[in-house]
Design a protein around this motif. Structure first.
Motif, PDB file in Angstrom:
ATOM      1  N   GLU A 275      39.561  34.670  34.980  1.00 22.40           N
ATOM      2  CA  GLU A 275      39.123  33.272  35.006  1.00 22.40           C
ATOM      3  C   GLU A 275      40.226  32.327  35.478  1.00 22.40           C
ATOM      4  N   PHE A 276      41.478  32.724  35.275  1.00 18.86           N
ATOM      5  CA  PHE A 276      42.595  31.842  35.624  1.00 18.86           C
ATOM      6  C   PHE A 276      43.140  32.074  37.029  1.00 18.86           C
ATOM      7  N   GLU A 277      42.549  33.019  37.757  1.00 19.46           N
ATOM      8  CA  GLU A 277      43.017  33.258  39.122  1.00 19.46           C
ATOM      9  C   GLU A 277      42.601  32.088  40.014  1.00 19.46           C
ATOM     10  N   PRO A 278      43.550  31.493  40.720  1.00 18.13           N
ATOM     11  CA  PRO A 278      43.216  30.307  41.515  1.00 18.13           C
ATOM     12  C   PRO A 278      42.517  30.629  42.820  1.00 18.13           C
ATOM     13  N   ASP A 279      41.593  29.769  43.190  1.00 17.09           N
ATOM     14  CA  ASP A 279      41.062  29.753  44.544  1.00 17.09           C
ATOM     15  C   ASP A 279      42.063  28.929  45.353  1.00 17.09           C
TER      16      ASP A 279
END
Length: 377
Positions: A260-264
């Motif tokens: 969920e915390f992986e950035p686009d």
């Protein structure tokens, strides 16, 4: 039920649901914090975003009568972005701070706390629980410090041994008398790098933050940004990471434990010029899922204009002229005029002078004068 054994079960379950660190604290009054908050209040150092009275923020029993302990949780977030796009001439980009990469951490932490609460209630039906994440009355950092999650660094962040300060915090007040964990020792020592490096001097001294000068706070305001901070903003659109990135305790700390915390990259480091014409719907669709969108698009657009001025990006001139002439929001019109003046082409100054004749708002006219003054520098 044996509370000590149950505590071990809660700790074990927390790992199953993706809580990276958990600690337990007493519900004693946070006396030292209360004195510090009172001093912050007297000095005018508060951001204005704080919730609750001094008593509610420092006396857990006011939030849950009969409270006997507090559970503190931490989730690690990444410090590095994979395949980060470069900000290049003609396609300049802004940046959201690391704490706003990926899905809004409030939602993710609440999910983990809800799962933990369901587990506790299933085994301890008489349990009373009150959870909060960031926007609650209690200080997440003060609870985490007491619970042994980490120590409070000179940068006013909780620094954990495992993850540095790249952690989100939340807590749960309960009537279950869990045995408290031991706090960890402060280990900043003589290091003062964060205080010395803070771009605006917001870190008055180790552990004392003047939120009114903090770039992380300033990027969230909706009015004109005070002049003294405009050159400090750089390409920041939301938040500031300086006091974390310079911290030796954060060296080589980069955890990707939660998808969920992986950035686009196109959200965390977006192109600046397209931000200036984004619609409310487009903004909500693209940036709505991240925590940095909570104040709406206006502060982000104002900051984007200042970032383009920082870069002196001549490719943005036409769009800035459009905003200065046609945008209904005085802050955006005025900031655009200031930005045009800083970019400093002949077309910029001519456009400002032309727009002055039609402008009626005094604040915008003041910003136009500031923009024109760049001619003489």
């Amino acid at each position: 039920m044996d509370i000590r054994t149950f505590k071990e079960e809660v700790v074990a379950y927390s790992k199953e649901v993706g809580i990276d660190k958990i600690g337990f604290a007493s519900v004693d009054v946070f006396g030292e914090l209360k004195a510090r908050l009172k001093r912050q209040q007297d000095l005018g150092y508060q951001s204005g975003f704080e919730k609750g009275s001094l008593e509610e923020r420092t006396e857990p029993n006011r939030l849950l009568p009969g409270a006997q302990s507090i559970i503190s949780v931490a989730l690690a977030y990444p410090s590095k972005m994979h395949d980060a796009p470069r900000s290049v001439k003609g396609e300049r980009r802004g940046i959201f701070c690391r704490a706003s990469w990926g899905r809004d951490y409030h939602d993710v932490l609440r999910d983990r706390l809800q799962k933990l609460a369901a587990f506790i209630k299933e085994r301890f039906p008489e349990a009373e629980l009150s959870s909060m994440v960031d926007t609650g009355e209690l200080s997440d950092r003060a609870v985490a410090e007491r619970a042994g999650i980490g120590f409070s660094g000179k940068n006013s962040a909780i620094i954990t041994e495992e993850f540095g300060s790249y952690v989100y915090l939340g807590e749960m007040v309960t009537n279950i008398p869990f045995e408290p964990d031991e706090p960890v020792d402060d280990s900043c020592g003589d290091c003062n790098i964060c205080v010395d490096t803070c771009p605006t001097g917001a870190l008055v001294e180790g552990g004392q933050l003047n939120a009114q000068r903090c770039i992380a706070f300033l990027t969230q305001t909706k009015d004109f940004l005070p002049d003294e901070f405009r050159t400090k903003l750089g390409n920041r659109l939301y938040g500031c990471d300086t006091c974390q990135t310079v911290c030796p305790k954060n060296r080589k700390k980069d955890f990707h434990n939660h998808k969920e915390f992986e950035p686009d990259p196109e959200v965390a480091k977006p192109k600046l010029i397209p931000l200036l014409s984004i619609s409310n719907r487009e903004f909500k669709e693209k940036f709505g899922p991240v925590s940095g969108s909570w104040r709406g698009k206006k502060p982000i657009q104002r900051n984007a204009i200042l970032a383009l001025a920082h870069y002196k990006d001549k490719t943005a001139v036409d769009e800035l002229i459009r905003l200065m002439k046609d945008d209904p929001r005085p802050v955006i019109r005025g900031t655009a005029a200031y930005g045009l003046g800083k970019i400093g082409t002949a077309a910029c100054y001519a456009a400002i002078e032309e727009a002055q004749a039609a402008e009626e708002n005094e604040d915008v006219l003041f910003e136009m004068e500031k923009g024109l003054q760049f001619q003489n520098q």
